[in-house]
Design a protein around this motif. Sequence first.
Motif, PDB file in Angstrom:
ATOM      1  N   SER A 291     -27.597 -22.741  -6.432  1.00 28.52           N
ATOM      2  CA  SER A 291     -26.684 -24.134  -6.915  1.00 28.52           C
ATOM      3  C   SER A 291     -25.584 -23.268  -8.434  1.00 28.52           C
ATOM      4  N   ILE A 292     -24.978 -21.929  -8.644  1.00 32.74           N
ATOM      5  CA  ILE A 292     -24.044 -21.607  -9.889  1.00 32.74           C
ATOM      6  C   ILE A 292     -24.212 -20.866  -9.080  1.00 32.74           C
ATOM      7  N   CYS A 293     -24.440 -20.182  -7.517  1.00 39.22           N
ATOM      8  CA  CYS A 293     -23.347 -19.438  -6.773  1.00 39.22           C
ATOM      9  C   CYS A 293     -22.643 -19.922  -6.239  1.00 39.22           C
ATOM     10  N   THR A 294     -22.723 -21.505  -5.778  1.00 38.94           N
ATOM     11  CA  THR A 294     -22.266 -22.280  -4.720  1.00 38.94           C
ATOM     12  C   THR A 294     -21.084 -22.240  -5.634  1.00 38.94           C
ATOM     13  N   LEU A 295     -21.459 -23.272  -7.152  1.00 37.04           N
ATOM     14  CA  LEU A 295     -20.327 -23.057  -7.853  1.00 37.04           C
ATOM     15  C   LEU A 295     -19.128 -21.741  -8.192  1.00 37.04           C
ATOM     16  N   LEU A 296     -19.193 -20.756  -7.865  1.00 39.52           N
ATOM     17  CA  LEU A 296     -18.700 -19.773  -8.410  1.00 39.52           C
ATOM     18  C   LEU A 296     -17.725 -19.428  -7.131  1.00 39.52           C
ATOM     19  N   ILE A 297     -18.901 -19.759  -6.108  1.00 41.56           N
ATOM     20  CA  ILE A 297     -18.005 -19.576  -4.893  1.00 41.56           C
ATOM     21  C   ILE A 297     -16.715 -20.474  -4.722  1.00 41.56           C
ATOM     22  N   ALA A 298     -17.153 -21.903  -5.037  1.00 38.01           N
ATOM     23  CA  ALA A 298     -16.194 -22.314  -4.213  1.00 38.01           C
ATOM     24  C   ALA A 298     -14.978 -22.605  -5.453  1.00 38.01           C
ATOM     25  N   ALA A 299     -14.885 -22.503  -6.553  1.00 42.58           N
ATOM     26  CA  ALA A 299     -14.112 -21.799  -7.604  1.00 42.58           C
ATOM     27  C   ALA A 299     -13.188 -20.371  -7.365  1.00 42.58           C
ATOM     28  N   LEU A 300     -13.688 -19.688  -6.460  1.00 42.62           N
ATOM     29  CA  LEU A 300     -12.833 -18.901  -6.188  1.00 42.62           C
ATOM     30  C   LEU A 300     -12.200 -19.378  -4.503  1.00 42.62           C
ATOM     31  N   LEU A 301     -13.033 -19.772  -3.966  1.00 44.84           N
ATOM     32  CA  LEU A 301     -11.870 -20.400  -2.929  1.00 44.84           C
ATOM     33  C   LEU A 301     -11.291 -21.622  -3.076  1.00 44.84           C
ATOM     34  N   LEU A 302     -11.029 -22.436  -4.036  1.00 46.50           N
ATOM     35  CA  LEU A 302     -10.489 -23.198  -4.920  1.00 46.50           C
ATOM     36  C   LEU A 302      -9.139 -22.341  -5.321  1.00 46.50           C
ATOM     37  N   ILE A 303      -9.344 -20.466  -6.355  1.00 44.11           N
ATOM     38  CA  ILE A 303      -8.582 -19.797  -7.180  1.00 44.11           C
ATOM     39  C   ILE A 303      -7.537 -19.503  -5.877  1.00 44.11           C
ATOM     40  N   ASN A 304      -7.390 -19.029  -5.040  1.00 45.08           N
ATOM     41  CA  ASN A 304      -7.494 -18.333  -3.595  1.00 45.08           C
ATOM     42  C   ASN A 304      -6.570 -19.213  -2.775  1.00 45.08           C
ATOM     43  N   TRP A 305      -7.072 -20.435  -2.951  1.00 45.50           N
ATOM     44  CA  TRP A 305      -6.269 -22.009  -2.633  1.00 45.50           C
ATOM     45  C   TRP A 305      -5.064 -21.745  -2.917  1.00 45.50           C
ATOM     46  N   THR A 306      -5.298 -21.832  -3.675  1.00 45.85           N
ATOM     47  CA  THR A 306      -4.231 -22.593  -4.895  1.00 45.85           C
ATOM     48  C   THR A 306      -3.037 -21.431  -5.415  1.00 45.85           C
ATOM     49  N   LYS A 307      -3.251 -20.131  -4.761  1.00 44.91           N
ATOM     50  CA  LYS A 307      -2.379 -18.929  -4.690  1.00 44.91           C
ATOM     51  C   LYS A 307      -1.602 -18.870  -4.140  1.00 44.91           C
ATOM     52  N   LYS A 308      -2.121 -19.362  -2.737  1.00 46.43           N
ATOM     53  CA  LYS A 308      -2.161 -19.395  -1.479  1.00 46.43           C
ATOM     54  C   LYS A 308      -1.117 -20.743  -1.058  1.00 46.43           C
ATOM     55  N   PHE A 309      -1.864 -21.428  -1.755  1.00 46.13           N
ATOM     56  CA  PHE A 309      -0.617 -22.504  -1.806  1.00 46.13           C
ATOM     57  C   PHE A 309       0.563 -22.437  -2.504  1.00 46.13           C
ATOM     58  N   GLU A 310       0.503 -21.450  -3.158  1.00 44.60           N
ATOM     59  CA  GLU A 310       1.939 -21.338  -4.139  1.00 44.60           C
ATOM     60  C   GLU A 310       3.036 -20.090  -3.747  1.00 44.60           C
ATOM     61  N   ASN A 311       2.037 -19.635  -3.058  1.00 44.47           N
ATOM     62  CA  ASN A 311       2.819 -18.077  -1.823  1.00 44.47           C
ATOM     63  C   ASN A 311       3.805 -18.978  -1.135  1.00 44.47           C
ATOM     64  N   GLU A 312       2.882 -19.835  -0.698  1.00 39.62           N
ATOM     65  CA  GLU A 312       3.389 -21.172   0.732  1.00 39.62           C
ATOM     66  C   GLU A 312       4.848 -21.708   0.212  1.00 39.62           C
ATOM     67  N   LYS A 313       4.268 -21.951  -1.180  1.00 38.18           N
ATOM     68  CA  LYS A 313       5.968 -22.938  -0.858  1.00 38.18           C
ATOM     69  C   LYS A 313       7.120 -21.524  -1.359  1.00 38.18           C
ATOM     70  N   ARG A 314       6.940 -20.520  -1.647  1.00 35.44           N
ATOM     71  CA  ARG A 314       8.152 -19.851  -1.693  1.00 35.44           C
ATOM     72  C   ARG A 314       8.601 -18.881  -1.080  1.00 35.44           C
ATOM     73  N   TRP A 315       7.948 -19.043   0.346  1.00 32.63           N
ATOM     74  CA  TRP A 315       7.660 -17.995   1.533  1.00 32.63           C
ATOM     75  C   TRP A 315       7.859 -18.688   2.613  1.00 32.63           C
ATOM     76  N   ILE A 316       9.127 -18.596   3.280  1.00 35.24           N
ATOM     77  CA  ILE A 316       8.534 -18.494   4.608  1.00 35.24           C
ATOM     78  C   ILE A 316       8.477 -17.534   5.893  1.00 35.24           C
ATOM     79  N   ASP A 317       7.898 -17.552   6.828  1.00 34.79           N
ATOM     80  CA  ASP A 317       8.214 -16.823   8.227  1.00 34.79           C
ATOM     81  C   ASP A 317       9.270 -17.104   8.889  1.00 34.79           C
ATOM     82  N   VAL A 318      10.259 -16.558   9.350  1.00 32.93           N
ATOM     83  CA  VAL A 318      11.266 -15.845   9.878  1.00 32.93           C
ATOM     84  C   VAL A 318      11.758 -15.415  10.846  1.00 32.93           C
ATOM     85  N   VAL A 319      11.595 -15.143  12.414  1.00 32.91           N
ATOM     86  CA  VAL A 319      11.706 -15.044  12.980  1.00 32.91           C
ATOM     87  C   VAL A 319      12.891 -13.471  13.208  1.00 32.91           C
TER      88      VAL A 319
END
Length: 223
Positions: free
Chosen positions: A30-58
């Motif tokens: 249970s502790i490991c699951t909570l730690l993994i979920a927390a890490l995934l949430l942090i990573n998703w939050t960082k990715k979301f913040e980056n996506e808000k500031r950057w855009i893929d262009v041709v």
Amino acid sequence: MFFKSDKNKLEDSPLTLNLQKKKRLYIIFSICTLLIAALLLINWTKKFENEKRWIDVVVTSRDINEIKIVEDIDLQMQAYPKILINDEIFTKKEDLIGLTLTRNLPKGAIIYKRDVLQSISSDSISLLLPQDKKAFSIDDSWLAAKTFVKVKDHVDIVIGNEKTNLGENDFIIRNAEIINVTDISGGSKSITLALTDAEIRLIMYAKVNEFSMQFAILPVQLR
């Protein structure tokens, strides 16, 4: 003593020890699951913040030094800060493939909507081209007969006045390049040619005065 001994035996029994072991494993899991979920949430939050500031262009994947139909091999994606980008860019390669690039671009250059031929009004003069040429579009209904020209074909445009004797007031615009062909409403096509100012004026004069116009497609060796 009998009950105490039985209690000790019960606590030391394999069943009890197995249950305690499972309980500890469950807590650790249970502790490991909570730690993994927390890490995934942090990573998703960082990715979301980056996506808000950057855009893929041709952008271009190589130097392009000619007017050409855009192919997949000419393109690649590159991330740019959104603050530096306007609405004139392309964010999908498939939106560009098949359009005609109208100017030279170095490798890695952003391709803007003004750099390609899309739908052009049949009476418009637009987009400066090399050698004093301009992109000029006509409706194929202007022609005396249907034509099957394709992009990069070269044609002689034969213009004649049907109201006069054969040969009088006839003109020929020689070796005009077809740079775009677009379907328009009613089954017609808009044909864009690279022409000089004088050639454009001649076509408009012929149109206004109801002269006959026809394309004569040139073989490759005469271009």
